[in-house]
Motif scaffolding. Structure first.
Motif, PDB file in Angstrom:
ATOM      1  N   ARG A 273      34.307  59.646  18.454  1.00 19.61           N
ATOM      2  CA  ARG A 273      35.300  60.208  17.535  1.00 19.61           C
ATOM      3  C   ARG A 273      36.409  59.235  17.155  1.00 19.61           C
ATOM      4  O   ARG A 273      36.901  59.277  16.033  1.00 19.61           O
ATOM      5  N   GLY A 274      36.826  58.365  18.077  1.00 20.05           N
ATOM      6  CA  GLY A 274      37.909  57.431  17.755  1.00 20.05           C
ATOM      7  C   GLY A 274      37.580  56.573  16.554  1.00 20.05           C
ATOM      8  O   GLY A 274      38.411  56.420  15.647  1.00 20.05           O
ATOM      9  N   ASP A 275      36.380  56.019  16.525  1.00 15.53           N
ATOM     10  CA  ASP A 275      35.974  55.203  15.393  1.00 15.53           C
ATOM     11  C   ASP A 275      35.877  56.033  14.115  1.00 15.53           C
ATOM     12  O   ASP A 275      36.274  55.579  13.040  1.00 15.53           O
ATOM     13  N   ALA A 276      35.347  57.254  14.217  1.00 13.70           N
ATOM     14  CA  ALA A 276      35.209  58.105  13.030  1.00 13.70           C
ATOM     15  C   ALA A 276      36.570  58.458  12.441  1.00 13.70           C
ATOM     16  O   ALA A 276      36.766  58.388  11.216  1.00 13.70           O
ATOM     17  N   PHE A 277      37.537  58.822  13.294  1.00 12.69           N
ATOM     18  CA  PHE A 277      38.878  59.164  12.804  1.00 12.69           C
ATOM     19  C   PHE A 277      39.585  57.939  12.233  1.00 12.69           C
ATOM     20  O   PHE A 277      40.178  58.004  11.153  1.00 12.69           O
ATOM     21  N   GLN A 278      39.556  56.822  12.952  1.00 10.73           N
ATOM     22  CA  GLN A 278      40.230  55.617  12.470  1.00 10.73           C
ATOM     23  C   GLN A 278      39.637  55.132  11.163  1.00 10.73           C
ATOM     24  O   GLN A 278      40.368  54.727  10.253  1.00 10.73           O
ATOM     25  N   ALA A 279      38.329  55.171  11.051  1.00 13.83           N
ATOM     26  CA  ALA A 279      37.683  54.726   9.815  1.00 13.83           C
ATOM     27  C   ALA A 279      38.072  55.616   8.637  1.00 13.83           C
ATOM     28  O   ALA A 279      38.319  55.124   7.533  1.00 13.83           O
ATOM     29  N   ALA A 280      38.136  56.921   8.868  1.00 13.25           N
ATOM     30  CA  ALA A 280      38.541  57.832   7.790  1.00 13.25           C
ATOM     31  C   ALA A 280      39.971  57.513   7.344  1.00 13.25           C
ATOM     32  O   ALA A 280      40.256  57.463   6.143  1.00 13.25           O
ATOM     33  N   GLU A 281      40.867  57.258   8.294  1.00 12.77           N
ATOM     34  CA  GLU A 281      42.242  56.892   7.932  1.00 12.77           C
ATOM     35  C   GLU A 281      42.295  55.552   7.205  1.00 12.77           C
ATOM     36  O   GLU A 281      43.037  55.393   6.236  1.00 12.77           O
ATOM     37  N   PHE A 282      41.531  54.590   7.673  1.00 13.70           N
ATOM     38  CA  PHE A 282      41.444  53.281   7.041  1.00 13.70           C
ATOM     39  C   PHE A 282      41.007  53.420   5.579  1.00 13.70           C
ATOM     40  O   PHE A 282      41.607  52.835   4.671  1.00 13.70           O
ATOM     41  N   LEU A 283      39.976  54.209   5.350  1.00  9.26           N
ATOM     42  CA  LEU A 283      39.485  54.422   3.988  1.00  9.26           C
ATOM     43  C   LEU A 283      40.504  55.171   3.142  1.00  9.26           C
ATOM     44  O   LEU A 283      40.743  54.830   1.976  1.00  9.26           O
ATOM     45  N   MET A 284      41.134  56.183   3.706  1.00  9.47           N
ATOM     46  CA  MET A 284      42.135  56.952   2.959  1.00  9.47           C
ATOM     47  C   MET A 284      43.343  56.102   2.586  1.00  9.47           C
ATOM     48  O   MET A 284      43.853  56.203   1.475  1.00  9.47           O
ATOM     49  N   ASP A 285      43.799  55.274   3.522  1.00 10.96           N
ATOM     50  CA  ASP A 285      44.956  54.422   3.214  1.00 10.96           C
ATOM     51  C   ASP A 285      44.633  53.478   2.062  1.00 10.96           C
ATOM     52  O   ASP A 285      45.465  53.240   1.193  1.00 10.96           O
TER      53      ASP A 285
ATOM     54  N   ALA B  11      53.049  53.555  -6.820  1.00 19.82           N
ATOM     55  CA  ALA B  11      52.760  53.407  -5.390  1.00 19.82           C
ATOM     56  C   ALA B  11      54.009  53.766  -4.594  1.00 19.82           C
ATOM     57  O   ALA B  11      55.129  53.455  -5.004  1.00 19.82           O
ATOM     58  N   LYS B  12      53.803  54.406  -3.466  1.00 22.47           N
ATOM     59  CA  LYS B  12      54.918  54.799  -2.603  1.00 22.47           C
ATOM     60  C   LYS B  12      55.006  53.853  -1.423  1.00 22.47           C
ATOM     61  O   LYS B  12      53.985  53.393  -0.893  1.00 22.47           O
ATOM     62  N   ALA B  13      56.217  53.589  -0.990  1.00 24.88           N
ATOM     63  CA  ALA B  13      56.439  52.669   0.130  1.00 24.88           C
ATOM     64  C   ALA B  13      55.706  53.135   1.384  1.00 24.88           C
ATOM     65  O   ALA B  13      55.121  52.322   2.103  1.00 24.88           O
ATOM     66  N   GLU B  14      55.698  54.438   1.644  1.00 26.29           N
ATOM     67  CA  GLU B  14      55.037  54.930   2.855  1.00 26.29           C
ATOM     68  C   GLU B  14      53.519  54.729   2.802  1.00 26.29           C
ATOM     69  O   GLU B  14      52.874  54.524   3.828  1.00 26.29           O
ATOM     70  N   ASP B  15      52.950  54.767   1.589  1.00 24.77           N
ATOM     71  CA  ASP B  15      51.514  54.496   1.460  1.00 24.77           C
ATOM     72  C   ASP B  15      51.217  53.026   1.740  1.00 24.77           C
ATOM     73  O   ASP B  15      50.225  52.695   2.390  1.00 24.77           O
ATOM     74  N   GLU B  16      52.063  52.143   1.242  1.00 21.38           N
ATOM     75  CA  GLU B  16      51.898  50.713   1.518  1.00 21.38           C
ATOM     76  C   GLU B  16      52.087  50.418   3.004  1.00 21.38           C
ATOM     77  O   GLU B  16      51.357  49.623   3.578  1.00 21.38           O
ATOM     78  N   ASP B  17      53.074  51.082   3.621  1.00 20.74           N
ATOM     79  CA  ASP B  17      53.293  50.894   5.060  1.00 20.74           C
ATOM     80  C   ASP B  17      52.075  51.335   5.865  1.00 20.74           C
ATOM     81  O   ASP B  17      51.697  50.689   6.835  1.00 20.74           O
ATOM     82  N   ALA B  18      51.463  52.450   5.453  1.00 21.06           N
ATOM     83  CA  ALA B  18      50.262  52.931   6.160  1.00 21.06           C
ATOM     84  C   ALA B  18      49.135  51.920   6.044  1.00 21.06           C
ATOM     85  O   ALA B  18      48.406  51.679   7.012  1.00 21.06           O
ATOM     86  N   LEU B  19      48.994  51.300   4.893  1.00 21.95           N
ATOM     87  CA  LEU B  19      47.935  50.300   4.702  1.00 21.95           C
ATOM     88  C   LEU B  19      48.191  49.048   5.526  1.00 21.95           C
ATOM     89  O   LEU B  19      47.259  48.422   6.024  1.00 21.95           O
ATOM     90  N   ASP B  20      49.456  48.695   5.706  1.00 21.61           N
ATOM     91  CA  ASP B  20      49.810  47.486   6.460  1.00 21.61           C
ATOM     92  C   ASP B  20      49.364  47.534   7.917  1.00 21.61           C
ATOM     93  O   ASP B  20      49.180  46.488   8.531  1.00 21.61           O
ATOM     94  N   ARG B  21      49.187  48.703   8.479  1.00 24.40           N
ATOM     95  CA  ARG B  21      48.789  48.790   9.896  1.00 24.40           C
ATOM     96  C   ARG B  21      47.380  48.274  10.145  1.00 24.40           C
ATOM     97  O   ARG B  21      46.999  48.011  11.269  1.00 24.40           O
ATOM     98  N   TRP B  22      46.583  48.158   9.082  1.00 23.56           N
ATOM     99  CA  TRP B  22      45.221  47.680   9.244  1.00 23.56           C
ATOM    100  C   TRP B  22      45.168  46.185   9.081  1.00 23.56           C
ATOM    101  O   TRP B  22      44.236  45.531   9.271  1.00 23.56           O
TER     102      TRP B  22
END
Length: 146
Positions: free
Chosen positions: A100-112, A135-146
């Protein structure tokens, strides 16, 4: 991998069931669906534009990265374009992984990525006119974590 950019609505339940049924060897299936949001009650519709060919290629490339980065068995991305009304489904992401960890992280990665960098342009139309969605700053911040 299944990546679709389409004008037509999709049946989330049927898509999720079909995706899950094809992956009995996986221990986790994660799905996410985005809908047109009308935060203040004034949105008449959203119009989504893209460049055919370029958009699909970009989404496939990012899905390929998710497949290897998160040890996935499969990915499905469906993203709509054209005029959409509040409450309509815009997109769906599904991931299948042994754990599940990989499935959840991958879904977030794709969504970001879909929220911040995927080559779609969104315009909101109200009674007062229309505005392109920035584009919103919080969306860019979420993408930066990857």
């Amino acid at each position: 991998m299944d990546v679709r950019v389409q004008k037509e609505a999709f049946d989330f339940g049927a898509e999720a069931a079909e995706f899950a049924a094809g992956h009995s060897e996986m221990g986790a299936i994660v799905t996410f669906t985005g809908v047109v949001r009308d935060t203040d009650g004034t949105l008449a519709r959203m119009e989504i534009e893209h460049y055919p060919g370029m958009t699909e290629k970009a989404l496939r490339s990012h899905a390929d990265e998710a497949l290897t980065r998160f040890k996935l068995g499969d990915v499905r991305i469906i993203h709509r374009y054209g005029p959409l009304e509040p409450g309509e489904m815009i997109m769906m992401v599904a991931t299948a992984a042994p754990h599940r960890g990989d499935a959840f992280q991958a879904a977030e990665f794709l969504m970001d990525y879909l929220k911040s960098r995927a080559p779609f342009w969104k315009k909101e139309l109200t009674a007062d006119g229309s505005d392109w969605v920035a584009a919103k700053a919080e969306d860019e911040d979420a993408l930066d974590r990857w």
